[in-house]
Design a protein around this motif. Structure first.
Motif, PDB file in Angstrom:
ATOM      1  N   GLU A  33     -16.139  20.455  -7.168  1.00 64.41           N
ATOM      2  CA  GLU A  33     -16.020  21.897  -6.941  1.00 64.41           C
ATOM      3  C   GLU A  33     -14.804  22.492  -7.634  1.00 64.41           C
ATOM      4  O   GLU A  33     -14.807  23.665  -8.006  1.00 64.41           O
ATOM      5  N   GLU A  34     -13.771  21.683  -7.837  1.00 62.73           N
ATOM      6  CA  GLU A  34     -12.531  22.180  -8.447  1.00 62.73           C
ATOM      7  C   GLU A  34     -12.505  22.043  -9.969  1.00 62.73           C
ATOM      8  O   GLU A  34     -11.669  22.659 -10.625  1.00 62.73           O
ATOM      9  N   ALA A  35     -13.420  21.273 -10.525  1.00 63.74           N
ATOM     10  CA  ALA A  35     -13.281  20.876 -11.922  1.00 63.74           C
ATOM     11  C   ALA A  35     -13.760  21.936 -12.904  1.00 63.74           C
ATOM     12  O   ALA A  35     -13.093  22.211 -13.902  1.00 63.74           O
ATOM     13  N   ALA A  36     -14.929  22.536 -12.675  1.00 68.22           N
ATOM     14  CA  ALA A  36     -15.554  23.383 -13.690  1.00 68.22           C
ATOM     15  C   ALA A  36     -14.804  24.696 -13.853  1.00 68.22           C
ATOM     16  O   ALA A  36     -14.556  25.409 -12.894  1.00 68.22           O
ATOM     17  N   ALA A  37     -14.464  25.019 -15.095  1.00 70.57           N
ATOM     18  CA  ALA A  37     -13.816  26.299 -15.389  1.00 70.57           C
ATOM     19  C   ALA A  37     -14.840  27.398 -15.583  1.00 70.57           C
ATOM     20  O   ALA A  37     -14.578  28.563 -15.314  1.00 70.57           O
ATOM     21  N   GLY A  38     -16.044  27.057 -16.071  1.00 69.84           N
ATOM     22  CA  GLY A  38     -17.099  28.042 -16.287  1.00 69.84           C
ATOM     23  C   GLY A  38     -18.460  27.431 -16.045  1.00 69.84           C
ATOM     24  O   GLY A  38     -18.705  26.274 -16.410  1.00 69.84           O
ATOM     25  N   GLN A  39     -19.349  28.175 -15.404  1.00 66.47           N
ATOM     26  CA  GLN A  39     -20.689  27.682 -15.098  1.00 66.47           C
ATOM     27  C   GLN A  39     -21.700  28.787 -15.376  1.00 66.47           C
ATOM     28  O   GLN A  39     -21.442  29.958 -15.103  1.00 66.47           O
ATOM     29  N   ASP A  40     -22.862  28.391 -15.891  1.00 62.95           N
ATOM     30  CA  ASP A  40     -23.904  29.378 -16.148  1.00 62.95           C
ATOM     31  C   ASP A  40     -25.253  28.666 -16.146  1.00 62.95           C
ATOM     32  O   ASP A  40     -25.402  27.596 -16.757  1.00 62.95           O
ATOM     33  N   GLY A  41     -26.236  29.251 -15.455  1.00 63.60           N
ATOM     34  CA  GLY A  41     -27.574  28.692 -15.462  1.00 63.60           C
ATOM     35  C   GLY A  41     -27.958  28.042 -14.148  1.00 63.60           C
ATOM     36  O   GLY A  41     -27.505  28.456 -13.065  1.00 63.60           O
ATOM     37  N   ASP A  42     -28.777  27.003 -14.219  1.00 58.67           N
ATOM     38  CA  ASP A  42     -29.352  26.327 -13.059  1.00 58.67           C
ATOM     39  C   ASP A  42     -28.241  25.706 -12.197  1.00 58.67           C
ATOM     40  O   ASP A  42     -27.600  24.724 -12.595  1.00 58.67           O
ATOM     41  N   ARG A  43     -28.038  26.269 -11.001  1.00 52.39           N
ATOM     42  CA  ARG A  43     -26.940  25.807 -10.138  1.00 52.39           C
ATOM     43  C   ARG A  43     -27.159  24.387  -9.636  1.00 52.39           C
ATOM     44  O   ARG A  43     -26.210  23.616  -9.492  1.00 52.39           O
ATOM     45  N   GLU A  44     -28.398  24.014  -9.357  1.00 53.21           N
ATOM     46  CA  GLU A  44     -28.653  22.663  -8.886  1.00 53.21           C
ATOM     47  C   GLU A  44     -28.346  21.644  -9.976  1.00 53.21           C
ATOM     48  O   GLU A  44     -27.749  20.590  -9.710  1.00 53.21           O
ATOM     49  N   ALA A  45     -28.739  21.952 -11.190  1.00 55.54           N
ATOM     50  CA  ALA A  45     -28.456  21.037 -12.301  1.00 55.54           C
ATOM     51  C   ALA A  45     -26.960  20.889 -12.514  1.00 55.54           C
ATOM     52  O   ALA A  45     -26.452  19.774 -12.776  1.00 55.54           O
ATOM     53  N   ILE A  46     -26.217  21.991 -12.420  1.00 58.85           N
ATOM     54  CA  ILE A  46     -24.760  21.941 -12.595  1.00 58.85           C
ATOM     55  C   ILE A  46     -24.126  21.068 -11.520  1.00 58.85           C
ATOM     56  O   ILE A  46     -23.293  20.190 -11.821  1.00 58.85           O
ATOM     57  N   ARG A  47     -24.535  21.283 -10.257  1.00 60.47           N
ATOM     58  CA  ARG A  47     -23.956  20.484  -9.172  1.00 60.47           C
ATOM     59  C   ARG A  47     -24.279  19.006  -9.361  1.00 60.47           C
ATOM     60  O   ARG A  47     -23.417  18.134  -9.178  1.00 60.47           O
ATOM     61  N   ASP A  48     -25.516  18.686  -9.717  1.00 56.61           N
ATOM     62  CA  ASP A  48     -25.908  17.286  -9.869  1.00 56.61           C
ATOM     63  C   ASP A  48     -25.106  16.595 -10.965  1.00 56.61           C
ATOM     64  O   ASP A  48     -24.675  15.438 -10.805  1.00 56.61           O
ATOM     65  N   VAL A  49     -24.888  17.277 -12.091  1.00 59.55           N
ATOM     66  CA  VAL A  49     -24.156  16.657 -13.197  1.00 59.55           C
ATOM     67  C   VAL A  49     -22.683  16.477 -12.832  1.00 59.55           C
ATOM     68  O   VAL A  49     -22.076  15.434 -13.149  1.00 59.55           O
ATOM     69  N   LEU A  50     -22.083  17.460 -12.177  1.00 62.71           N
ATOM     70  CA  LEU A  50     -20.663  17.337 -11.812  1.00 62.71           C
ATOM     71  C   LEU A  50     -20.448  16.203 -10.811  1.00 62.71           C
ATOM     72  O   LEU A  50     -19.483  15.433 -10.923  1.00 62.71           O
ATOM     73  N   PHE A  51     -21.354  16.068  -9.829  1.00 63.14           N
ATOM     74  CA  PHE A  51     -21.209  14.963  -8.876  1.00 63.14           C
ATOM     75  C   PHE A  51     -21.541  13.627  -9.529  1.00 63.14           C
ATOM     76  O   PHE A  51     -20.953  12.602  -9.169  1.00 63.14           O
ATOM     77  N   ALA A  52     -22.433  13.613 -10.507  1.00 61.08           N
ATOM     78  CA  ALA A  52     -22.692  12.378 -11.247  1.00 61.08           C
ATOM     79  C   ALA A  52     -21.474  11.946 -12.033  1.00 61.08           C
ATOM     80  O   ALA A  52     -21.172  10.743 -12.134  1.00 61.08           O
TER      81      ALA A  52
END
Length: 435
Positions: A409-428
């Motif tokens: 949750e603290e890492a990404a400086a910018g996010q855009d698009g599919d929120r589920e995909a973003i969360r899955d990749v960051l936790f991976a």
């Protein structure tokens, strides 16, 4: 009739020079005006330096004559050289010394030496060395000095990071080897940690490096029956050590790292694809050495924080390779989390090598770049055309996420698009971390 002061005789027959109460009645001849100041009418003494008269005040007439003084001897002027170099001479002394330096070569050479010495005596300058000087010199030497037997390009990051870590260890004191260090990583959905010491961290690195040593046919520091998973190996080392590790751990770790570099340098090209087992997974030797370089850097940062010492990230080219390794491992890590029920289901069935949904990973700063992470299958190929989300991170921050030092949750400086995909990749990415 003559008076008593006319120089003639008086009536009493005495002349006018008779004394009255011991005082002559007629004064003697008066001295000439020049006799009162003999130097006023004499010329300058041979070898003297004219001293100009002081400037006249506004209400006084200017002096019309120069005053001459004798030039000091050679020995006197030589004794003034130190004061002259420190700018401590009077105006007259400075003029005499500088006039002498034009005629006396030995004194001129001595004066130059003294002036150069005085230039070093700046009390307002910090005499402490830059704490990063050692690392900059080391990096420069590693980059310029040609090796007789060159280190393979894929092993250069480990060579550099183990050398930087060794330089840090050389600078810390005996007591600092017992400074507390908290190691952090992710398990499942949460961050976990383990408390150890600086020496304990080095025991951990030596234990996991032993996996590479075993793959190369070298002696395992934990023995032939040691476990193959990194966490179990570290726990075994901490558990079987007779005493808490001290600075004595540095020498066997350093010898082992030197042996690894020397072995891969002499082994030839084919060794790069040698498989190194980590228990639940395996990496080719070229990626395993990059993984060990990453661990050296991250744990060196843990040690530096514990002893309050500055520590810089790796060079841009080495940092880029570490980020690239993590990006290549992300699809498999995402698939593992999906099988464990910790990530959303795949949206499309794709064949091996076929394009599927992708996430655009944009890493900024030194070592950065662009990667397209396959979302639906480890065998799929990431493609810009099938990108459904984008994440932007700083390069060092992305590595800290992969190491489990910051939360997704603290890492990404910018996010855009599919929120589920973003969360899955960051936790991976965080799940790639381990003890």
């Amino acid at each position: 009739m003559s008076g008593p002061l006319d120089g003639g005789r008086g009536d009493d027959g005495h002349d006018g020079h008779d004394e009255v109460r011991g005082v002559p009645r007629i004064p003697g001849p008066r001295s000439a005006a020049d006799d009162l100041n003999p130097a006023a009418h004499r010329g300058p003494a041979p070898g003297s330096v004219p001293i100009p008269p002081p400037p006249a005040k506004a209400d006084e007439p200017a002096a019309s004559a120069e005053v001459y003084r004798e030039t000091p001897s050679h020995s006197v002027l030589k004794s003034l050289l130190g004061a002259w170099a420190l700018s401590a001479c009077s105006t007259e002394e400075t003029a005499a010394v500088e006039a002498h330096l034009g005629d006396c070569a030995p004194c001129a050479e001595e004066a130059l030496r003294l002036r150069d010495a005085v230039a070093l005596l700046h009390t307002d300058r910090d005499l402490d060395l830059d704490p990063l000087l050692r690392f900059r010199v080391l990096e420069n030497c590693l980059g310029r000095r040609p090796a007789r037997i060159p280190v393979p390009t894929w092993a250069n990051p480990y060579d550099a990071e183990s050398a930087r870590l060794d330089a840090l260890l050389r600078d810390i004191g005996d007591a600092e080897w017992h400074a507390p260090v908290r190691l952090k990583w992710f398990e499942g959905e949460r961050q976990v940690s383990r408390r150890t010491t600086v020496a304990g961290v080095m025991g951990h690195l030596m234990s996991v490096d032993g996996l590479v040593a075993s793959a190369l046919g070298l002696d395992d520091p934990l023995g032939p029956d040691a476990p193959s998973a990194p966490t179990e190996r570290t726990e075994a080392f901490w558990r079987t050590a007779d005493l808490p590790p001290t600075r004595t751990i540095r020498e066997p770790w350093r010898d082992q790292s030197h042996t690894l570099i020397r072995t891969v340098s002499f082994a030839g090209r084919g060794v790069a694809e040698l498989s190194v087992s980590y228990g639940d997974f395996a990496l080719p030797l070229r990626d395993s050495m990059l993984d060990r370089a990453f661990e050296c850097w991250m744990h060196a940062g843990d040690i530096a924080n514990a002893v309050d010492y500055p520590y810089e990230p790796p060079s841009g080219s080495h940092l880029h390779r570490m980020i690239d390794l993590a990006a290549r491992l992300l699809p498999a890590a995402l698939a593992d989390r999906r099988r464990a029920g910790l990530a959303g289901p795949a949206r499309h069935l794709v064949q091996a090598g076929a394009p599927g949904r992708s996430l655009h990973l944009e890493v900024e700063g030194s070592g950065g770049g662009n990667w397209y992470i396959a979302l639906d299958s480890p065998a799929a190929v990431g493609s810009a055309d099938r990108s459904v989300a984008q994440v932007a991170l700083d390069g060092v921050e992305f590595c800290r996420l992969v190491a489990g030092h910051v939360s997704p949750e603290e890492a990404a400086a910018g996010q855009d698009g599919d929120r589920e995909a973003i969360r899955d990749v960051l936790f991976a990415a965080a799940s790639l971390s381990r003890l």
